[in-house]
Design a protein around this motif. Structure first.
Motif, PDB file in Angstrom:
ATOM      1  N   ARG A  77       0.822  -1.201   0.000  1.00 42.75           N
ATOM      2  CA  ARG A  77       0.000   0.000   0.000  1.00 42.75           C
ATOM      3  C   ARG A  77       0.860   1.255   0.000  1.00 42.75           C
ATOM      4  NH1 ARG A  77      -2.442  -4.616   0.434  1.00 42.75           N
ATOM      5  NH2 ARG A  77      -4.697  -4.578   0.603  1.00 42.75           N
ATOM      6  N   TYR A  78       0.272   2.352  -0.466  1.00 39.75           N
ATOM      7  CA  TYR A  78       0.911   3.660  -0.406  1.00 39.75           C
ATOM      8  C   TYR A  78      -0.153   4.689  -0.020  1.00 39.75           C
ATOM      9  CZ  TYR A  78      -1.197   4.655  -4.955  1.00 39.75           C
ATOM     10  OH  TYR A  78      -2.092   4.843  -5.980  1.00 39.75           O
ATOM     11  N   VAL A  79       0.286   5.838   0.469  1.00 41.14           N
ATOM     12  CA  VAL A  79      -0.618   6.885   0.923  1.00 41.14           C
ATOM     13  C   VAL A  79      -0.639   8.014  -0.103  1.00 41.14           C
ATOM     14  CG1 VAL A  79      -1.070   8.588   2.734  1.00 41.14           C
ATOM     15  CG2 VAL A  79      -0.131   6.357   3.343  1.00 41.14           C
ATOM     16  N   VAL A  80      -1.832   8.422  -0.496  1.00 40.40           N
ATOM     17  CA  VAL A  80      -1.992   9.627  -1.310  1.00 40.40           C
ATOM     18  C   VAL A  80      -1.959  10.777  -0.301  1.00 40.40           C
ATOM     19  CG1 VAL A  80      -3.466  10.883  -2.917  1.00 40.40           C
ATOM     20  CG2 VAL A  80      -3.391   8.377  -2.987  1.00 40.40           C
ATOM     21  N   GLU A  81      -0.780  11.367  -0.149  1.00 40.92           N
ATOM     22  CA  GLU A  81      -0.546  12.314   0.937  1.00 40.92           C
ATOM     23  C   GLU A  81      -1.459  13.532   0.896  1.00 40.92           C
ATOM     24  OE1 GLU A  81       3.624  13.148   1.409  1.00 40.92           O
ATOM     25  OE2 GLU A  81       4.136  11.041   1.122  1.00 40.92           O
ATOM     26  N   GLU A  82      -1.848  13.969  -0.282  1.00 40.11           N
ATOM     27  CA  GLU A  82      -2.711  15.148  -0.397  1.00 40.11           C
ATOM     28  C   GLU A  82      -4.112  14.898   0.168  1.00 40.11           C
ATOM     29  OE1 GLU A  82      -1.347  13.687  -3.323  1.00 40.11           O
ATOM     30  OE2 GLU A  82       0.482  14.845  -3.045  1.00 40.11           O
ATOM     31  N   VAL A  83      -4.494  13.640   0.300  1.00 38.68           N
ATOM     32  CA  VAL A  83      -5.837  13.281   0.764  1.00 38.68           C
ATOM     33  C   VAL A  83      -5.832  12.879   2.247  1.00 38.68           C
ATOM     34  CG1 VAL A  83      -7.816  11.753   0.333  1.00 38.68           C
ATOM     35  CG2 VAL A  83      -6.402  12.521  -1.577  1.00 38.68           C
ATOM     36  N   CYS A  84      -4.680  12.545   2.779  1.00 40.07           N
ATOM     37  CA  CYS A  84      -4.545  12.084   4.167  1.00 40.07           C
ATOM     38  C   CYS A  84      -5.041  13.147   5.148  1.00 40.07           C
ATOM     39  CB  CYS A  84      -3.085  11.749   4.455  1.00 40.07           C
ATOM     40  SG  CYS A  84      -2.771  11.175   6.132  1.00 40.07           S
ATOM     41  N   VAL A  85      -5.857  12.733   6.117  1.00 37.43           N
ATOM     42  CA  VAL A  85      -6.403  13.647   7.117  1.00 37.43           C
ATOM     43  C   VAL A  85      -5.666  13.546   8.457  1.00 37.43           C
ATOM     44  CG1 VAL A  85      -8.683  13.760   6.061  1.00 37.43           C
ATOM     45  CG2 VAL A  85      -8.219  12.004   7.794  1.00 37.43           C
ATOM     46  N   ASP A  86      -4.556  12.804   8.486  1.00 35.67           N
ATOM     47  CA  ASP A  86      -3.687  12.714   9.655  1.00 35.67           C
ATOM     48  C   ASP A  86      -4.398  12.159  10.895  1.00 35.67           C
ATOM     49  OD1 ASP A  86      -1.168  13.003  10.831  1.00 35.67           O
ATOM     50  OD2 ASP A  86      -1.650  14.979  11.622  1.00 35.67           O
ATOM     51  N   CYS A  87      -5.262  11.179  10.693  1.00 33.32           N
ATOM     52  CA  CYS A  87      -6.005  10.615  11.826  1.00 33.32           C
ATOM     53  C   CYS A  87      -5.177   9.602  12.628  1.00 33.32           C
ATOM     54  CB  CYS A  87      -7.296   9.968  11.336  1.00 33.32           C
ATOM     55  SG  CYS A  87      -7.050   8.464  10.364  1.00 33.32           S
ATOM     56  N   THR A  88      -4.135   9.054  12.061  1.00 37.02           N
ATOM     57  CA  THR A  88      -3.209   8.059  12.638  1.00 37.02           C
ATOM     58  C   THR A  88      -3.815   6.656  12.811  1.00 37.02           C
ATOM     59  OG1 THR A  88      -3.529   8.450  15.030  1.00 37.02           O
ATOM     60  CG2 THR A  88      -1.956   9.901  13.880  1.00 37.02           C
ATOM     61  N   LEU A  89      -4.997   6.413  12.291  1.00 33.91           N
ATOM     62  CA  LEU A  89      -5.579   5.077  12.418  1.00 33.91           C
ATOM     63  C   LEU A  89      -4.731   4.029  11.689  1.00 33.91           C
ATOM     64  CD1 LEU A  89      -9.391   5.823  12.052  1.00 33.91           C
ATOM     65  CD2 LEU A  89      -8.128   5.218  14.125  1.00 33.91           C
ATOM     66  N   CYS A  90      -4.148   4.410  10.567  1.00 31.86           N
ATOM     67  CA  CYS A  90      -3.299   3.474   9.825  1.00 31.86           C
ATOM     68  C   CYS A  90      -2.064   3.100  10.642  1.00 31.86           C
ATOM     69  CB  CYS A  90      -2.884   4.060   8.476  1.00 31.86           C
ATOM     70  SG  CYS A  90      -1.964   5.617   8.564  1.00 31.86           S
ATOM     71  N   VAL A  91      -1.492   4.085  11.320  1.00 23.48           N
ATOM     72  CA  VAL A  91      -0.306   3.837  12.156  1.00 23.48           C
ATOM     73  C   VAL A  91      -0.644   2.827  13.240  1.00 23.48           C
ATOM     74  CG1 VAL A  91       1.356   4.893  13.732  1.00 23.48           C
ATOM     75  CG2 VAL A  91       0.620   6.137  11.696  1.00 23.48           C
ATOM     76  N   GLN A  92      -1.786   3.004  13.860  1.00 20.86           N
ATOM     77  CA  GLN A  92      -2.208   2.108  14.933  1.00 20.86           C
ATOM     78  C   GLN A  92      -2.525   0.703  14.414  1.00 20.86           C
ATOM     79  OE1 GLN A  92      -5.351   4.049  17.295  1.00 20.86           O
ATOM     80  NE2 GLN A  92      -4.543   5.979  16.516  1.00 20.86           N
ATOM     81  N   ALA A  93      -3.018   0.597  13.199  1.00 17.01           N
ATOM     82  CA  ALA A  93      -3.421  -0.700  12.646  1.00 17.01           C
ATOM     83  C   ALA A  93      -2.271  -1.504  12.063  1.00 17.01           C
ATOM     84  CB  ALA A  93      -4.479  -0.488  11.563  1.00 17.01           C
ATOM     85  N   CYS A  94      -1.182  -0.859  11.704  1.00 13.30           N
ATOM     86  CA  CYS A  94      -0.077  -1.545  11.027  1.00 13.30           C
ATOM     87  C   CYS A  94       0.632  -2.536  11.958  1.00 13.30           C
ATOM     88  CB  CYS A  94       0.929  -0.528  10.493  1.00 13.30           C
ATOM     89  SG  CYS A  94       2.308  -1.306   9.622  1.00 13.30           S
ATOM     90  N   PRO A  95       0.623  -3.827  11.604  1.00 12.67           N
ATOM     91  CA  PRO A  95       1.236  -4.830  12.477  1.00 12.67           C
ATOM     92  C   PRO A  95       2.761  -4.826  12.442  1.00 12.67           C
ATOM     93  CG  PRO A  95       0.428  -5.889  10.503  1.00 12.67           C
ATOM     94  CD  PRO A  95      -0.024  -4.447  10.441  1.00 12.67           C
ATOM     95  N   VAL A  96       3.365  -4.168  11.456  1.00 13.85           N
ATOM     96  CA  VAL A  96       4.832  -4.141  11.368  1.00 13.85           C
ATOM     97  C   VAL A  96       5.403  -2.738  11.566  1.00 13.85           C
ATOM     98  CG1 VAL A  96       5.052  -6.232   9.993  1.00 13.85           C
ATOM     99  CG2 VAL A  96       4.742  -4.038   8.839  1.00 13.85           C
ATOM    100  N   ASP A  97       4.564  -1.786  11.964  1.00 13.15           N
ATOM    101  CA  ASP A  97       5.002  -0.431  12.304  1.00 13.15           C
ATOM    102  C   ASP A  97       5.839   0.211  11.193  1.00 13.15           C
ATOM    103  OD1 ASP A  97       5.095   1.768  14.018  1.00 13.15           O
ATOM    104  OD2 ASP A  97       7.014   1.141  14.857  1.00 13.15           O
ATOM    105  N   CYS A  98       5.303   0.198   9.965  1.00 14.49           N
ATOM    106  CA  CYS A  98       6.057   0.739   8.832  1.00 14.49           C
ATOM    107  C   CYS A  98       5.463   2.027   8.269  1.00 14.49           C
ATOM    108  CB  CYS A  98       6.216  -0.300   7.735  1.00 14.49           C
ATOM    109  SG  CYS A  98       4.706  -0.691   6.836  1.00 14.49           S
ATOM    110  N   ILE A  99       4.664   2.737   9.069  1.00 15.73           N
ATOM    111  CA  ILE A  99       4.044   3.972   8.598  1.00 15.73           C
ATOM    112  C   ILE A  99       4.557   5.138   9.448  1.00 15.73           C
ATOM    113  CG2 ILE A  99       1.877   5.179   8.156  1.00 15.73           C
ATOM    114  CD1 ILE A  99       0.530   2.403   8.012  1.00 15.73           C
TER     115      ILE A  99
END
Length: 58
Positions: free
Chosen positions: A33-55
């Protein structure tokens, strides 16, 4: 602010994409996966969900 996925560490599990309320996480042809940075709302839910802490915040 936005987030970025370190593709060399991504295991293509999709956990980040599943929790993203903005729909800014997209799948590449290799399944990673990759992040479309212009659309990201900085909620950090992806960071919390990532099992390998790569965000990271950028």
């Amino acid at each position: 602010m936005a987030h970025r996925i370190r593709l060399d560490e991504c295991i293509a599990c999709g956990a980040c994409e599943d929790v993203c309320p903005a729909g800014c996480i997209k799948e590449q042809e290799d399944g990673k996966r990759y992040v479309v940075e212009e659309v990201c709302v900085d909620c950090t839910l992806c960071v919390q969900a990532c099992p390998v802490d790569c965000i990271d915040k950028v």
